[in-house]
Design an enzyme around this catalytic site. Structure first.
Site, PDB file in Angstrom:
ATOM      1  N   HIS A   1       2.235  -0.275   1.578  1.00  0.00           N
ATOM      2  CA  HIS A   1       3.352  -1.211   1.659  1.00  0.00           C
ATOM      3  C   HIS A   1       2.772  -2.582   2.033  1.00  0.00           C
ATOM      4  O   HIS A   1       1.776  -2.656   2.754  1.00  0.00           O
ATOM      5  CB  HIS A   1       4.298  -0.716   2.754  1.00  0.00           C
ATOM      6  CG  HIS A   1       5.600  -1.438   2.829  1.00  0.00           C
ATOM      7  ND1 HIS A   1       5.727  -2.654   3.453  1.00  0.00           N
ATOM      8  CD2 HIS A   1       6.834  -1.119   2.371  1.00  0.00           C
ATOM      9  CE1 HIS A   1       6.991  -3.038   3.374  1.00  0.00           C
ATOM     10  NE2 HIS A   1       7.681  -2.120   2.717  1.00  0.00           N
TER      11      HIS A   1
ATOM     12  N   ASP B   1       0.455   3.779   9.398  1.00  0.00           N
ATOM     13  CA  ASP B   1       1.777   3.227   9.141  1.00  0.00           C
ATOM     14  C   ASP B   1       2.743   4.407   9.043  1.00  0.00           C
ATOM     15  O   ASP B   1       2.755   5.121   8.041  1.00  0.00           O
ATOM     16  CB  ASP B   1       1.737   2.409   7.848  1.00  0.00           C
ATOM     17  CG  ASP B   1       3.128   1.997   7.357  1.00  0.00           C
ATOM     18  OD1 ASP B   1       4.132   2.371   7.991  1.00  0.00           O
ATOM     19  OD2 ASP B   1       3.196   1.295   6.328  1.00  0.00           O
TER      20      ASP B   1
ATOM     21  N   GLN C   1       7.461   5.746   6.988  1.00  0.00           N
ATOM     22  CA  GLN C   1       8.119   6.732   6.139  1.00  0.00           C
ATOM     23  C   GLN C   1       7.883   8.171   6.597  1.00  0.00           C
ATOM     24  O   GLN C   1       8.375   9.102   5.963  1.00  0.00           O
ATOM     25  CB  GLN C   1       7.637   6.573   4.686  1.00  0.00           C
ATOM     26  CG  GLN C   1       7.954   5.243   4.055  1.00  0.00           C
ATOM     27  CD  GLN C   1       9.443   5.004   3.859  1.00  0.00           C
ATOM     28  OE1 GLN C   1      10.251   5.928   3.912  1.00  0.00           O
ATOM     29  NE2 GLN C   1       9.814   3.752   3.650  1.00  0.00           N
TER      30      GLN C   1
END
Lengths: 406, 143
Positions: free
Chosen positions: A120, A197, A200
């Site tokens: 992302h 990260d 999600q």
């Protein structure tokens, strides 16, 4: 999944363009259950005050609510202590903190930061900027055609010059779940840290940062039933202690002189200014809600739903899927013949079905896939097989509407 | 929400048979614009001589609305003076705001009037026109 779950999300009980809403854009942001909405309302009606300052009762209530949320989050992801949980605005701010403070202080010319092409933008640009600032090199782990990566390639890409491996746990486009634990081991063997990260992954599966052995882990509240504007960075205490703040002022201060100052202890030294107190309260309520349902149950529900959706989508002609054929998470990215994803999304919206169309903040991945954009349906605990059926029938109508364009 | 307000037959015709696609062989001022939120992009080339848009071509990727809008725009500006083209772009902005605007000389454009009922799609329709404005401004600076 208990059918009453859906009823706890007031927003889902409405019609959009004359049809009952089917919300399939939870990867962008999730909807909020009544319990979270009520907790934020209760905070503002009964507890609102600034934290860590007031000696009055409301000040204590607000501080307890805020720090209570930190404790809940620490337990939720199995951090060793609340000192390792820094509240931020979200994943983006959390990653920027690591890139701006940690990476810029440990990386120099010739050092490497390792990423993938499917990150992302929020887990790409902070590292680009850090690399530019200190003269470090960005390296990319190659992608397999279905968007997965091999540990063999990780071994080849990560070297003793690598200082940081930055990777998303779950891709917001490809629905891939990366083997973060194994990648962490490779990073550590090469003397690098791993920054995950978790935007999600955290909403959809049980997270144990100690078991993963990740050094940093970033997450957003709004994708896991909490309000927008609240998220967190988990960091191993020893690393956080050696890092300098990047925001100065207000709450993060210990002792201030005219020419020099010093900072509070962890975690507050990274939380300048008045924090997002109601947001943290909402996050605490969201964690309670998710744990009541059970993260294992949420994971099972979503993978069942994804399998059902994949089967039903296979019925469609001209349907192009991106990502692995078997899904562990409820996130499906696709294109429908030559119909542009924007047009797909508009025709679906006319039937009350909300999906995402665009590049999903992953422009390098779109170039790698050789498309300008894609459509994406993403599921969460409140979605049902009926929602999938509505998606399918809306897609069939889209194909009919655009006729020979498909 | 009436989809047929958005997807008029004339729009689908321009989408499936876009006019003025391609690039001139000789070098002309090229305006590259993209819509950062969705990935649509356009490269517009304008042939401007003596204050008149002699010809216009474009390449790009986009949805039905952005492609048909580019197709209509390039049709409409050919042969127009720079001032007329600018005035046309102004009228297109008004159309997107929901005002009733007539494009007598190129009425296909009026088919895009339905876009204003789909706020999320206005950016798609205006991409080509923004490129036109940029191109004209660049030309004016030069002369």
């Amino acid at each position: 999944m208990n059918a009453s779950i859906r009823e706890q999300f007031p927003i889902l009980n409405q019609e959009i363009n004359g049809h009952p809403l089917v919300y399939l854009d939870s990867a962008a942001t999730s909807q909020k259950p009544r319990a979270v909405i009520d907790a934020v309302k209760h905070y503002y009606e009964w507890e609102n005050a600034n934290v860590h300052r007031g000696v009055h009762t409301l000040g204590s209530r607000a501080t307890d609510a805020y720090e209570g949320a930190r404790e809940k989050l620490a337990r939720f992801i199995n951090a060793k202590s609340t000192e390792e949980i820094i509240f931020t605005r979200g994943t983006t701010t959390a990653i920027n903190l690591v890139a701006s403070s940690y990476a810029r202080s440990v990386c120099g010319p010739g050092d490497e930061i390792v990423l993938t092409e499917m990150e992302h933008h929020s887990n790409l640009i902070p590292w680009q900027q850090a690399a530019i600032a200190v003269g470090a090199t960005l390296k990319y782990i190659p992608l397999q055609p279905d968007g997965t990566i091999t540990l063999e390639d990780v071994e080849k890409t990560v070297t003793p010059n690598t200082k940081v491996v930055a990777i998303g746990y779950v891709s917001n486009v490809m629905g891939v779940v990366h083997p973060v634990k194994e990648i962490a081991e490779i990073a550590h063997r090469n003397g690098a840290v791993i920054s995950v990260d978790g935007a999600q992954s955290t909403p959809h599966m049980k997270i144990d940062v100690q078991d993963l052995d990740c050094d940093f882990y970033a997450l957003s509240g709004h994708k896991m039933c909490a309000p927008t504007g609240i998220g967190a960075l988990y960091g191993k205490k020893a690393l956080l202690e050696q890092m300098e703040p990047i925001e100065f002022g207000g709450e993060m201060i210990n002792d201030v002189g005219l020419y020099e100052s010093n900072w509070k202890d962890l975690p507050w030294k990274f939380e300048g200014g008045t924090p997002i107190i109601a947001g943290a309260v909402g996050l605490g309520a969201a964690i309670d809600f998710l744990q009541d349902v059970g993260m294992d149950e949420i994971e099972r529900h979503e993978s069942r739903l994804a399998a059902y959706a994949m089967n039903r989508l296979a019925e469609l002609d001209g349907f192009k899927l991106y990502g692995p054929a078997v899904r562990e998470v409820g996130l499906i990215t696709f294109n429908l013949g030559d119909v542009h994803p924007h047009d797909v999304a508009t025709v679906l919206d006319a039937q009350g079905v909300a999906i995402r169309a665009g590049h999903h903040c992953c422009q390098p991945l779109m170039r790698w896939l050789k498309v300008s954009s894609t459509a994406r349906a993403s599921f969460y605990l409140y979605n049902t097989e009926e929602d999938v059926d509505r998606l399918i029938s809306a897609l069939i109508q889209t194909k009919e509407y655009f006729g020979d364009a498909t | 929400m009436q989809l047929d307000d958005l997807y008029r037959r004339v729009i689908m015709d321009h989408y499936k048979n876009p006019r003025n696609q391609g690039m001139f062989e000789d070098g002309h001022v090229t305006i590259n614009l993209n819509n950062p939120t969705c990935g649509d992009r356009i490269s517009l080339q304008l042939k401007v001589e003596d204050g008149v848009v002699q010809d216009a071509k474009y390449t790009g990727e986009g949805c039905s609305i952005s492609i048909s809008s580019a197709s209509m725009m390039t049709e409409a500006v050919k042969g127009k003076s720079v001032q007329e083209a600018e005035e046309l772009a102004g009228r297109f902005s008004s159309l997107m705001k929901g005002e009733t605007v007539e494009f007598d000389e190129y009425e296909d454009i009026e088919a895009l009037s339905g876009v204003n009922k789909f706020p999320a799609r206005i950016k798609c329709a205006t991409l080509a026109w923004n490129a036109l404005r940029k191109g004209i401004e660049g030309k004016e600076e030069k002369s």
